[in-house]
Design an enzyme around this catalytic site. Sequence first.
Site, PDB file in Angstrom:
ATOM      1  CB  SER A   1      18.822 -57.291  -1.284  1.00  0.00           C
ATOM      2  OG  SER A   1      18.000 -56.610  -1.348  1.00  0.00           O
TER       3      SER A   1
ATOM      4  CE  LYS B   1      17.237 -54.541  -4.458  1.00  0.00           C
ATOM      5  NZ  LYS B   1      16.806 -54.457  -3.160  1.00  0.00           N
TER       6      LYS B   1
ATOM      7  CB  SER C   1      17.213 -54.261   1.169  1.00  0.00           C
ATOM      8  OG  SER C   1      16.926 -55.712   1.415  1.00  0.00           O
TER       9      SER C   1
END
Lengths: 446, 107
Positions: free
Chosen positions: A132, A57, A156
């Site tokens: 996210s 990420k 997330s």
Amino acid sequence: MTGDPVEAVERALEALGADPWNAFLHVDAEGARLRARDVARQALSKAPLAGLVVSIKDNLARASMPMTCGSRHLAHYRPPYTATCVARLEAAGAVVLGKTNMDEFAAGSSGENSAFGPTRNPRDLERVPGGSSSGAGASVAAGVVPLALGSDTGGSVRAPAAFCGVAALKPTYGLVSRHGLGDLAMSLEGPAPLAADVRGLALMLDAIAGPDPHDAAMARAKSSGRGFAEGLDEAAPDALRVGVPREFFEGVAPDVARLVRAALGRLEAKGATLVEVSLPSLRHALSAYYVLNYAELASAMARYDGVRYGDAEAGRAGFGAEVKRRILLGTFVTSREERRLWYEAALRARAEVARDYARALADVDVLMGPTMPTRAFRLGERAKDPAAMYAADVLTVSANLAGVPAGSVPVRADGLPVGLQVLGRAGEDALVLRAMRAVEALEDIS
Amino acid sequence: MDKFHLLASGGMSGLGPEDVQRLARLARLGLTPAESAVLAVDLDAIVSSFSSLAAFAETLPAAPERAPAPLREDIERLAPSEVVEAIVRAAPRVDASTGAVRAKGAL
């Protein structure tokens, strides 16, 4: 050794193609090829993650790669060091393919808040992948990589796992070092793995968990941080006592509730004991979570002033709408006049959520329920209604408030995926993974 | 009736564009008037939807185990002269005759 790393990288690049999901913000094809050759040549070929390609990420630092946190504000930032968890993955033989798309500064639940465009769900390109860690979930669901490293502040990794049909685990707070994580809400978040299956999560956790002098919060972790993959299959369903919080099914879409209850029924038929429990404070967990999230984000964002970090030309006005909303709300809830009503109230509610978890878990091994209240919704469907967007997190945020481990595993579903959430006591991540594996083995959906 | 009771009774937060502009100045966030108007609607809706939190917290039997850390705005700013003194106190000392640098406390 799990396969030839060089071939694994080529397969990943072929699967990625032109990235129709907008899952990656940066692909380091040549770096990955070089690294794969190194792994194949060196003693690392016997390392536990050798031959496995992983995505990272874009809020986790990897020296030599960009790190945007999904924001134009950091479009030109390259960190001078590598996050502890990323370095540990590489030391275990994994090859980093690139950095994945995400909601700007992890402020989002759908994957639509990236400054570089929304991520699309590989199961249905017109739907959100969840956020996210949107690119992380999409990169695994699309079959580009078997493993992805994301981060979880209020769901997330669990939201993308549920919406995209993969597995994810938010570890106990403090089990995985946050050193090198671009923070959003430091008391709630941490790096978190996603994988095609539960074994992948356990292998990753074996690599990344454990003490790190760079992260002061590690002292709070009770787990030793090893042995997650070992004994994973020893989770006989008939030995499991599962608490089912009744609040986890309130307001949940009927089809999601039905599928999760069906999975729990299959678990019970195999001998697991189901016990109804209650988490009364769950009704206030979402507001407590967001108030704390706003307060911590507003503080964390102060450093992005164009001097220490960020684009001076774009200025703070260059943040996206959701980040601006949270900065304003964080300023509001911590202001002198409002702090007692909001920030301090949220701290008290947080303590009650933790007490509720302790009570609910007193006589059971784990808790189970749906991960998300709905299946993946359409792109743009909630973009103009922030309160409706926040409501997507209603079942995931309480684990972050309490600091307990929580994972999501797909259940048998027609059409779009549905995730079953497994939660446990702090430090009992291994037990949560074993329970997830027991569900996965029953479901046989891979 | 203060804001808490207004919210607890299910009223709207009363946050308007002027409040948003004030918050934006505090947060050093440049907003256009149009943005402020849109954000005021968003913030009002969000804050209103969280209105039962404070009332719930009041019902809890125990206070937080630890008092929250002081927030940035509560920390008194040092006067410039105090900053200079603090830097001088922390700096290594230099022997003027030789130019050698000695660690603090080594003199």
